[in-house]
Design a protein around this motif. Sequence first.
Motif, PDB file in Angstrom:
ATOM      1  N   ASP A  46      48.546  46.180  12.503  1.00  0.00           N
ATOM      2  CA  ASP A  46      47.400  47.033  12.210  1.00  0.00           C
ATOM      3  C   ASP A  46      46.289  46.712  13.204  1.00  0.00           C
ATOM      4  OD1 ASP A  46      48.534  48.170   9.775  1.00  0.00           O
ATOM      5  OD2 ASP A  46      48.224  46.165   8.915  1.00  0.00           O
ATOM      6  N   THR A  50      37.195  51.594  15.660  1.00  0.00           N
ATOM      7  CA  THR A  50      36.949  53.029  15.539  1.00  0.00           C
ATOM      8  C   THR A  50      37.737  53.765  16.611  1.00  0.00           C
ATOM      9  OG1 THR A  50      34.728  52.553  14.764  1.00  0.00           O
ATOM     10  CG2 THR A  50      35.190  54.811  15.441  1.00  0.00           C
ATOM     11  N   PRO A  51      38.867  54.358  16.226  1.00  0.00           N
ATOM     12  CA  PRO A  51      39.428  54.410  14.878  1.00  0.00           C
ATOM     13  C   PRO A  51      40.269  53.169  14.567  1.00  0.00           C
ATOM     14  CG  PRO A  51      40.839  55.615  16.354  1.00  0.00           C
ATOM     15  CD  PRO A  51      39.684  55.119  17.187  1.00  0.00           C
ATOM     16  N   ALA A  52      40.567  53.020  13.272  1.00  0.00           N
ATOM     17  CA  ALA A  52      41.539  52.016  12.846  1.00  0.00           C
ATOM     18  C   ALA A  52      42.907  52.677  12.770  1.00  0.00           C
ATOM     19  CB  ALA A  52      41.145  51.456  11.486  1.00  0.00           C
ATOM     20  N   GLY A  53      43.935  51.860  12.715  1.00  0.00           N
ATOM     21  CA  GLY A  53      45.270  52.453  12.656  1.00  0.00           C
ATOM     22  C   GLY A  53      46.350  51.398  12.584  1.00  0.00           C
ATOM     23  N   LEU A 154      46.833  56.838  12.771  1.00  0.00           N
ATOM     24  CA  LEU A 154      45.387  56.661  12.899  1.00  0.00           C
ATOM     25  C   LEU A 154      44.712  57.050  11.607  1.00  0.00           C
ATOM     26  CD1 LEU A 154      44.893  58.302  16.416  1.00  0.00           C
ATOM     27  CD2 LEU A 154      45.004  55.854  15.882  1.00  0.00           C
ATOM     28  N   GLU A 155      43.624  56.366  11.296  1.00  0.00           N
ATOM     29  CA  GLU A 155      42.869  56.759  10.115  1.00  0.00           C
ATOM     30  C   GLU A 155      42.222  58.112  10.373  1.00  0.00           C
ATOM     31  OE1 GLU A 155      40.285  53.723   8.643  1.00  0.00           O
ATOM     32  OE2 GLU A 155      41.979  52.533   7.936  1.00  0.00           O
ATOM     33  N   PRO A 156      42.012  58.894   9.321  1.00  0.00           N
ATOM     34  CA  PRO A 156      41.642  60.303   9.471  1.00  0.00           C
ATOM     35  C   PRO A 156      40.417  60.589  10.304  1.00  0.00           C
ATOM     36  CG  PRO A 156      42.208  59.800   7.194  1.00  0.00           C
ATOM     37  CD  PRO A 156      42.193  58.495   7.936  1.00  0.00           C
ATOM     38  N   HIS A 157      39.448  59.641  10.364  1.00  0.00           N
ATOM     39  CA  HIS A 157      38.213  59.972  11.059  1.00  0.00           C
ATOM     40  C   HIS A 157      38.335  59.905  12.571  1.00  0.00           C
ATOM     41  CE1 HIS A 157      38.027  55.584  10.352  1.00  0.00           C
ATOM     42  NE2 HIS A 157      37.523  55.559  11.546  1.00  0.00           N
TER      43      HIS A 157
END
Lengths: 159, 129
Positions: A46, A50-53, A154-157
């Motif tokens: 992990d 920004t972004p996380a993923g 990737l996280e949605p943002h």
Amino acid sequence: MQVSDWDDLLGTAAAEVLETMFFTAAYPLAEPAESTAGPRVAAHLDFAGTPAGALTLSVSEPAVRVLAANFLAPDEDGPVPASQLGSVVCELANMICGALLSHVNSDALFCLSSPELLPDGAAPPPGRPTRSLTLGEEMEGDAEDGAIDLWLALEPHAG
Amino acid sequence: MAFRVLIVDDSPVMRTFIRRIIALSGMEAAELLEASNGLEALNLLQTQWVDVVLTDINMPVMDGAELMRRLAADETLKTLPVVVVSTDGTAHRVEQMLGLGARGYVKKPFQPETLREELERVLGGAYAS
């Protein structure tokens, strides 16, 4: 940044790491592999930022043996011990992820978790891989023997 | 001229790879020591002198940034050259580690000659064969 840009960068980062650190040419497939059958060695990590993923890497066992031999250059006595194959895949995942994030945004601060080796027979992430590569000339046998598959989440943002 | 390098990385295969690259670089006279985290490195440095430390950042027990802080706070070790070898090549991280006193920074993946050049630069070139 568009998701497709991330996907392209992932393929680029993987090829760069394989060529530079594993002295191996790898060729991105135009379309991700439809199946990931056969013996595999897989790792997951992990990343926060920004972004996380998350990144999952799955490599066919014959390809791992080639990569490990190139990376570690074992004595002529024999192949790389099986106990080290997982560590090699974890290190490969770590470097691909680091290379990807360096390409994405050199001003951001990312934190990578330690790669974890997935247990034998663990199911791959759902869906087709984000990117698939194949080791070409060094592999003998079926095309699947050289398979390297990557899943990037990737996280949605992510923008 | 022989020199001593301490390789600090939690990945045994990466330590092996760095050993291999240093050997390939023509610096075979080097004596290479290993530690799997910052704390192990500090303990080793209490009894053994080295000419340069190559360290990863992301490690369990004690990471590379904390290792840098501990070295800087130690009167006998604060001048020891440290080169960071890390997958994290973001500008922020490079700036952080150089700010903590790292003399060099090699981003993985790296060409073998890049590591050699960095070692030569940090060691002053006198140690290269």
